[in-house]
Design a protein around this motif. Structure first.
Motif, mmCIF file in Angstrom:
data_model
loop_
_atom_site.group_PDB
_atom_site.id
_atom_site.type_symbol
_atom_site.label_atom_id
_atom_site.label_comp_id
_atom_site.label_asym_id
_atom_site.label_seq_id
_atom_site.Cartn_x
_atom_site.Cartn_y
_atom_site.Cartn_z
ATOM 1 N N GLU A 98 22.591 53.660 29.278
ATOM 2 C CA GLU A 98 23.754 52.960 28.730
ATOM 3 C C GLU A 98 24.419 52.152 29.836
ATOM 4 N N LEU A 99 23.734 51.089 30.226
ATOM 5 C CA LEU A 99 24.229 50.216 31.285
ATOM 6 C C LEU A 99 24.297 48.794 30.763
ATOM 7 N N ASP A 100 25.157 47.990 31.374
ATOM 8 C CA ASP A 100 25.165 46.571 31.078
ATOM 9 C C ASP A 100 23.996 45.949 31.840
ATOM 10 N N GLY A 101 23.299 45.043 31.212
ATOM 11 C CA GLY A 101 22.197 44.383 31.901
ATOM 12 C C GLY A 101 21.366 43.556 30.950
ATOM 13 N N ARG A 102 20.434 42.870 31.532
ATOM 14 C CA ARG A 102 19.605 41.930 30.788
ATOM 15 C C ARG A 102 18.946 42.582 29.581
ATOM 16 N N ALA A 103 18.922 41.826 28.483
ATOM 17 C CA ALA A 103 18.144 42.173 27.301
ATOM 18 C C ALA A 103 17.343 40.931 26.943
ATOM 19 N N ALA A 104 16.068 41.104 26.646
ATOM 20 C CA ALA A 104 15.202 39.963 26.353
ATOM 21 C C ALA A 104 14.163 40.372 25.326
ATOM 22 N N VAL A 105 13.626 39.371 24.635
ATOM 23 C CA VAL A 105 12.536 39.597 23.693
ATOM 24 C C VAL A 105 11.269 38.996 24.275
ATOM 25 N N PHE A 106 10.244 39.834 24.386
ATOM 26 C CA PHE A 106 8.950 39.427 24.912
ATOM 27 C C PHE A 106 7.915 39.442 23.788
ATOM 28 N N ARG A 107 6.965 38.531 23.851
ATOM 29 C CA ARG A 107 5.880 38.466 22.871
ATOM 30 C C ARG A 107 4.609 39.036 23.493
ATOM 31 N N TRP A 108 4.068 40.068 22.839
ATOM 32 C CA TRP A 108 2.777 40.653 23.211
ATOM 33 C C TRP A 108 1.756 40.033 22.267
ATOM 34 N N ARG A 109 1.051 39.032 22.750
ATOM 35 C CA ARG A 109 0.102 38.275 21.930
ATOM 36 C C ARG A 109 -1.110 39.128 21.553
ATOM 37 N N GLY A 110 -1.480 39.086 20.267
ATOM 38 C CA GLY A 110 -2.663 39.778 19.779
ATOM 39 C C GLY A 110 -2.549 41.286 19.710
ATOM 40 N N ALA A 111 -1.355 41.817 19.784
ATOM 41 C CA ALA A 111 -1.174 43.279 19.788
ATOM 42 C C ALA A 111 -1.763 43.932 18.546
ATOM 43 N N LEU A 112 -1.646 43.270 17.398
ATOM 44 C CA LEU A 112 -2.069 43.898 16.148
ATOM 45 C C LEU A 112 -3.568 43.753 15.880
ATOM 46 N N THR A 113 -4.254 42.957 16.688
ATOM 47 C CA THR A 113 -5.707 42.829 16.540
ATOM 48 C C THR A 113 -6.453 43.518 17.670
ATOM 49 N N SER A 114 -5.731 43.953 18.685
ATOM 50 C CA SER A 114 -6.364 44.631 19.823
ATOM 51 C C SER A 114 -6.905 45.997 19.400
ATOM 52 N N GLN A 115 -8.045 46.347 19.926
ATOM 53 C CA GLN A 115 -8.656 47.647 19.636
ATOM 54 C C GLN A 115 -8.803 48.489 20.900
ATOM 55 N N ALA A 116 -8.023 48.167 21.926
ATOM 56 C CA ALA A 116 -8.131 48.886 23.196
ATOM 57 C C ALA A 116 -6.749 49.103 23.789
ATOM 58 N N GLU A 117 -6.677 50.021 24.745
ATOM 59 C CA GLU A 117 -5.436 50.200 25.486
ATOM 60 C C GLU A 117 -5.180 48.934 26.303
ATOM 61 N N ALA A 118 -3.900 48.656 26.548
ATOM 62 C CA ALA A 118 -3.542 47.428 27.254
ATOM 63 C C ALA A 118 -2.674 47.736 28.466
ATOM 64 N N VAL A 119 -2.884 46.959 29.513
ATOM 65 C CA VAL A 119 -2.013 46.916 30.678
ATOM 66 C C VAL A 119 -1.648 45.446 30.831
ATOM 67 N N LEU A 120 -0.392 45.130 30.520
ATOM 68 C CA LEU A 120 0.035 43.738 30.448
ATOM 69 C C LEU A 120 1.018 43.406 31.566
ATOM 70 N N PRO A 121 0.543 42.706 32.602
ATOM 71 C CA PRO A 121 1.477 42.262 33.639
ATOM 72 C C PRO A 121 2.442 41.227 33.074
ATOM 73 N N LYS A 122 3.512 40.960 33.795
ATOM 74 C CA LYS A 122 4.558 40.077 33.269
ATOM 75 C C LYS A 122 4.034 38.693 32.908
ATOM 76 N N ASP A 123 3.000 38.210 33.571
ATOM 77 C CA ASP A 123 2.453 36.887 33.250
ATOM 78 C C ASP A 123 1.742 36.869 31.898
ATOM 79 N N ASP A 124 1.361 38.031 31.370
ATOM 80 C CA ASP A 124 0.696 38.113 30.063
ATOM 81 C C ASP A 124 1.686 38.292 28.910
ATOM 82 N N LEU A 125 2.956 38.390 29.232
ATOM 83 C CA LEU A 125 3.997 38.558 28.216
ATOM 84 C C LEU A 125 4.888 37.326 28.232
ATOM 85 N N HIS A 126 5.028 36.690 27.086
ATOM 86 C CA HIS A 126 5.865 35.501 26.988
ATOM 87 C C HIS A 126 7.289 35.924 26.653
#
Length: 179
Positions: A98-126
């Motif tokens: 419960e702190l004040d701080g940045r809130a943002a919405v990121f897009r995880w592309r293809g999440a619903l079609t992926s069939q594997a575990e994911a490790v998504l660095p910040k450059d892979d998240l829009h």
């Protein structure tokens, strides 16, 4: 707060597992963790429910595990909410406590079609957009895609006075989404 049966204090969620976001796509269930955030990485757990009686998770992960782990580099933020958008997942991220701080919405592309575990660095998240926040108020807590499929509605916990429009009404924010 104390337990009514033992009289001992009930532990808080700080530094524990805190499930906040939830999204369902067919027989797949995605559970976002507000915390813990591990060395800057947030986590989403994915389950696949069976078609029989009950909702028993089915083997979905490596080694026939009944879950998949997805790690997302959200700049040290935890998951506040999840929302499907086409084949993608929108991740509302914010502080783990419960702190004040940045809130943002990121897009995880293809999440619903992926069939594997994911490790998504910040450059892979829009980053779709940053949500406003205030001092001890306006902490982004929920997101949904509107019927036009091009906009997202964000709701806030502890709304500021300027958001309160009546005894039981508050203003939310609408943001345009990329395609």
């Amino acid at each position: 707060m104390q337990s009514s049966t033992t009289g001992r204090p009930i532990p808080g969620k700080d530094n524990g597992i805190d499930c906040e976001g939830l999204a369902v796509a067919g027989d797949r269930v995605f559970i976002g963790l507000r915390g813990p955030v591990l060395r800057g990485w947030a986590m989403i757990i994915e389950l696949q429910v069976g078609g029989g009686p009950g909702l028993e998770p089915q083997p979905i992960g490596p080694g026939n595990r009944r879950y998949r782990k997805h790690f997302l580099r959200l700049h040290g933020l935890g998951v506040r909410d999840l929302c499907r958008h086409g084949r993608d997942m929108l991740v509302l991220a914010g502080p783990t406590m419960e702190l004040d701080g940045r809130a943002a919405v990121f897009r995880w592309r293809g999440a619903l079609t992926s069939q594997a575990e994911a490790v998504l660095p910040k450059d892979d998240l829009h980053c779709e957009f940053d949500a406003p926040f205030g001092e001890d108020e306006d902490h982004a807590e929920g997101i949904t895609v509107l019927d036009d499929d091009r906009s997202a509605l964000v709701l806030y916990g502890t709304p500021s006075g300027k958001r309160k429009t009546g005894r039981h009404a508050i203003k939310a924010d609408v943001f345009r989404l990329s395609t």
